[in-house]
Design an enzyme around this catalytic site. Structure first.
Site, PDB file in Angstrom:
ATOM      1  N   ASP A 208     -14.176 -36.172  19.265  1.00  0.00           N
ATOM      2  CA  ASP A 208     -14.516 -36.013  20.677  1.00  0.00           C
ATOM      3  C   ASP A 208     -15.382 -37.169  21.190  1.00  0.00           C
ATOM      4  O   ASP A 208     -16.275 -37.642  20.483  1.00  0.00           O
ATOM      5  CB  ASP A 208     -15.309 -34.692  20.803  1.00  0.00           C
ATOM      6  CG  ASP A 208     -15.671 -34.356  22.226  1.00  0.00           C
ATOM      7  OD1 ASP A 208     -14.752 -34.044  22.995  1.00  0.00           O
ATOM      8  OD2 ASP A 208     -16.867 -34.408  22.573  1.00  0.00           O
ATOM      9  N   GLU A 271     -10.470 -39.348  20.792  1.00  0.00           N
ATOM     10  CA  GLU A 271     -10.447 -39.241  22.257  1.00  0.00           C
ATOM     11  C   GLU A 271     -11.011 -40.535  22.837  1.00  0.00           C
ATOM     12  O   GLU A 271     -12.222 -40.741  22.887  1.00  0.00           O
ATOM     13  CB  GLU A 271     -11.295 -38.049  22.732  1.00  0.00           C
ATOM     14  CG  GLU A 271     -11.072 -37.807  24.213  1.00  0.00           C
ATOM     15  CD  GLU A 271     -12.173 -37.005  24.902  1.00  0.00           C
ATOM     16  OE1 GLU A 271     -11.919 -36.483  25.990  1.00  0.00           O
ATOM     17  OE2 GLU A 271     -13.291 -36.916  24.358  1.00  0.00           O
TER      18      GLU A 271
HETATM   19  C1  GLC Z   1     -14.530 -34.235  25.656  1.00  0.00           C
HETATM   20  C2  GLC Z   1     -13.967 -32.839  25.685  1.00  0.00           C
HETATM   21  C3  GLC Z   1     -14.542 -32.109  26.871  1.00  0.00           C
HETATM   22  C4  GLC Z   1     -16.048 -32.055  26.719  1.00  0.00           C
HETATM   23  C5  GLC Z   1     -16.634 -33.450  26.522  1.00  0.00           C
HETATM   24  C6  GLC Z   1     -18.056 -33.394  26.045  1.00  0.00           C
HETATM   25  O1  GLC Z   1     -14.139 -34.990  26.725  1.00  0.00           O
HETATM   26  O2  GLC Z   1     -12.564 -32.879  25.708  1.00  0.00           O
HETATM   27  O3  GLC Z   1     -14.004 -30.834  27.024  1.00  0.00           O
HETATM   28  O4  GLC Z   1     -16.622 -31.463  27.847  1.00  0.00           O
HETATM   29  O5  GLC Z   1     -15.924 -34.185  25.550  1.00  0.00           O
HETATM   30  O6  GLC Z   1     -18.101 -32.947  24.723  1.00  0.00           O
END
Ligand code: GLC
Length: 535
Positions: A208, A271
């Site tokens: 993440d 991500e």
């Molecule tokens: C990522 C997740 C999201 C979350 C953010 C902070 O973007 O997909 O849902 O709010 O990280 O952890």
């Protein structure tokens, strides 16, 4: 890219399988409390397998105060009681593996919950041994903020801790303090948490917010964004030069990969929300990083033939030679696919996702064409809304429970669902399963075709000239050749079709077996996959 997987090697599971993202709180409730849970997911493995997905990405189910839907973790090594127990997780993993399904879990390394014992200690005094585990700074020279850095979720990214007189940094909510990745002990602790789950048998991680891991040590202010005001998010005021994608991040991802590689056959997915060229650097080059840095091109593109054709081309051009592509159309942070591109295009999108070269990711519910649901202010659960000061930032509408059938509770719960079900507007699994012409059955048939066709799983991707609204390409491997033609518009389109080919699947489902030669016709919003003879 030409034939990317050598004949002898064969594709790895994470190249071959279709990934299915499950948002645990909204998938299946097994105990009537209105929240989805791990035993609920177990009950629905039949469905995932019936659909043909081979890997599940599970969003966070770890212990959490739920300030950000579980992306605020207070214990990395435990299951939140909302979702069940460690025993439930082991059962889920065992049952998935027994069916040949892989399970990838979220790793949230950028921040913990402010209730995590590490932060509680860190905050307790400036002398605490864990003080340096988070990003603490004295006030700036004028007594104010240490830098102009903004939170993704609204306002300053600094929160004053009155007791100790310093500020801590939070790229997201104040309840999600950032860990200090310059601190070796922090790295070791998170790497050991990774090992904890890898030893239990998870097949990998989706990491993440990875580009947020490191901030500038000199605390330089981020510059104003020339495009400010046009962006979707409150932090578009600034360009994240000093708070995102810092060079040190790459070394950390490589270390994570080393940890992962202590175990065999796992996958690391990242991500990575960045401009394309910078995102590609997260494949890692000589020393590998992510197997799959997420490709959000199709999610961020306008939905028309030229834009989609350009998004695919730019991505494929910039892909490193040994990098494996991947495609994402939706997730738990964005508007529902059907709402974003319109219902009429959902079949074309499904065909595109399953026939491009690379690993496809489906967000649960998109295979039904679920729409964003209107969630009233009273029912709102996405707490970032409060911080961002506007309801329009709510992600709840895309996180509503799966609709399994048309009964009360939609087959999701016997209790009161945590978010509305949107029963009036949204389709359900049971009725779509029965209908051979449904979007759900199209997804299933597309996945089956893909999994049975070496050219679609691992073949070369050959773009062809676009005509009007028709996106055209071929996929070829070892004598098998498919031509894909997708009408991204609402008008009938004619386009030349060299040679002879036989339609194997059409989005409107009434053309299988039709022979195309010389010319092709596509009805509005129609797509076809045709098998061609050897060139
Ligand atoms: C990522 C997740 C999201 C979350 C953010 C902070 O973007 O997909 O849902 O709010 O990280 O952890």
């Amino acid at each position: 890219m030409s034939d990317p997987i050598p004949e002898s090697a064969g594709p790895k599971w994470w190249q071959r399988e279709v990934f299915y993202e499950i948002y645990p709180r909204s998938f299946q409730d097994s105990n009537g409390d209105g929240d989805g849970d791990l035993p609920g997911i177990c009950q629905r493995l039949d469905y995932v397998q019936w659909l043909g997905a081979g890997a599940i990405w599970l969003c966070p189910f770890f212990r959490s105060p739920m300030a950000d839907g579980g992306y605020d973790i207070s214990d990395y090594r435990d299951v939140d009681p909302m979702f069940g127990s460690m025993g439930d997780f082991s059962a889920l993993l065992d049952q998935a593996h027994a069916r040949g399904l892989k399970i990838v879990v979220d790793l949230v390394p950028n921040h913990t919950s402010d209730r995590h014992p590490w932060f509680v200690e860190s905050r307790s005094s400036r002398q605490n041994p864990r003080r340096d585990w988070y990003v603490w700074q004295d006030p700036g020279p004028d007594g104010g903020l240490p830098a102009n850095w903004l939170s993704h979720f609204g306002g300053s990214a600094w929160q004053k801790d009155d007791a100790t007189g310093q500020y801590f940094y939070h790229a997201f909510l104040p309840a999600q303090p950032d860990l200090n990745w310059r601190n070796r002990e922090v790295r070791t602790a998170i790497y050991n948490d990774m090992r904890f789950w890898l030893q239990r048998g998870v097949d990998g991680f989706r990491v993440d917010a990875v580009t947020n891991l490191v901030e500038d040590q000199l605390l330089r202010d981020d510059p104003p964004n020339p495009a400010r005001g046009r962006g979707k998010m409150p932090d578009d005021e600034i360009k994240r030069v000093f708070t995102k994608d810092r060079p040190e991040t790459h070394e950390i991802v490589r270390e994570m990969r080393d940890v992962l590689d202590e175990f065999s056959d796992r996958v690391l997915i990242g991500e990575v929300h960045l401009p394309l060229a910078r995102a590609m650097a997260y494949y890692g080059g000589k020393r590998p990083s992510f197997h799959l840095p997420f490709n959000f091109q199709l999610m961020e593109s306008l939905w028309d033939c030229r834009s989609i054709s350009a998004a695919i081309d730019q991505y494929m051009q910039l892909l490193p030679e040994d990098g494996w592509p991947n495609w994402v159309l939706g997730n738990h942070d964005e508007k529902r696919l059907a709402t974003r591109i319109g219902e009429a295009q959902t079949r074309v999108a499904a065909m595109l996702l399953m026939t491009l070269q690379g690993t496809p990711f489906i967000y649960n519910g998109d295979e039904l064409g679920m729409q964003n649901i209107r969630v009233s202010r009273r029912e709102t659960r996405d707490t970032r809304v409060k911080n961002m000061g506007s309801h329009r930032y709510s992600r709840d509408g895309a996180r509503t429970p799966m609709r399994w059938d048309s009964g009360t509770g939609s087959g999701f719960t016997t209790g009161r669902p945590w978010l509305p079900l949107g029963a009036d507007t949204n389709p359900d699994v049971a009725s779509q399963r029965q209908d051979p012409g449904s979007l759900l059955n199209l997804y299933r048939d597309l996945i089956a075709l893909r999994q049975d066709s070496p050219a679609l799983v691992a073949g070369e991707f050959v773009p062809l000239a676009t005509r009007g609204d028709v996106l055209n390409y071929e996929r070829c491997k070892s004598g098998q050749r498919f031509r894909i033609a997708l009408n991204l518009g609402g008008k009938t389109q004619r386009f030349p079709f060299a040679g002879e080919s036989r339609i194997v699947l059409s989005t409107i489902r009434d053309r299988a077996g039709e022979i195309l030669s010389g010319n092709g016709v596509l009805r509005p919003h129609e797509g076809i996959v045709a098998e061609c003879g050897e060139r």
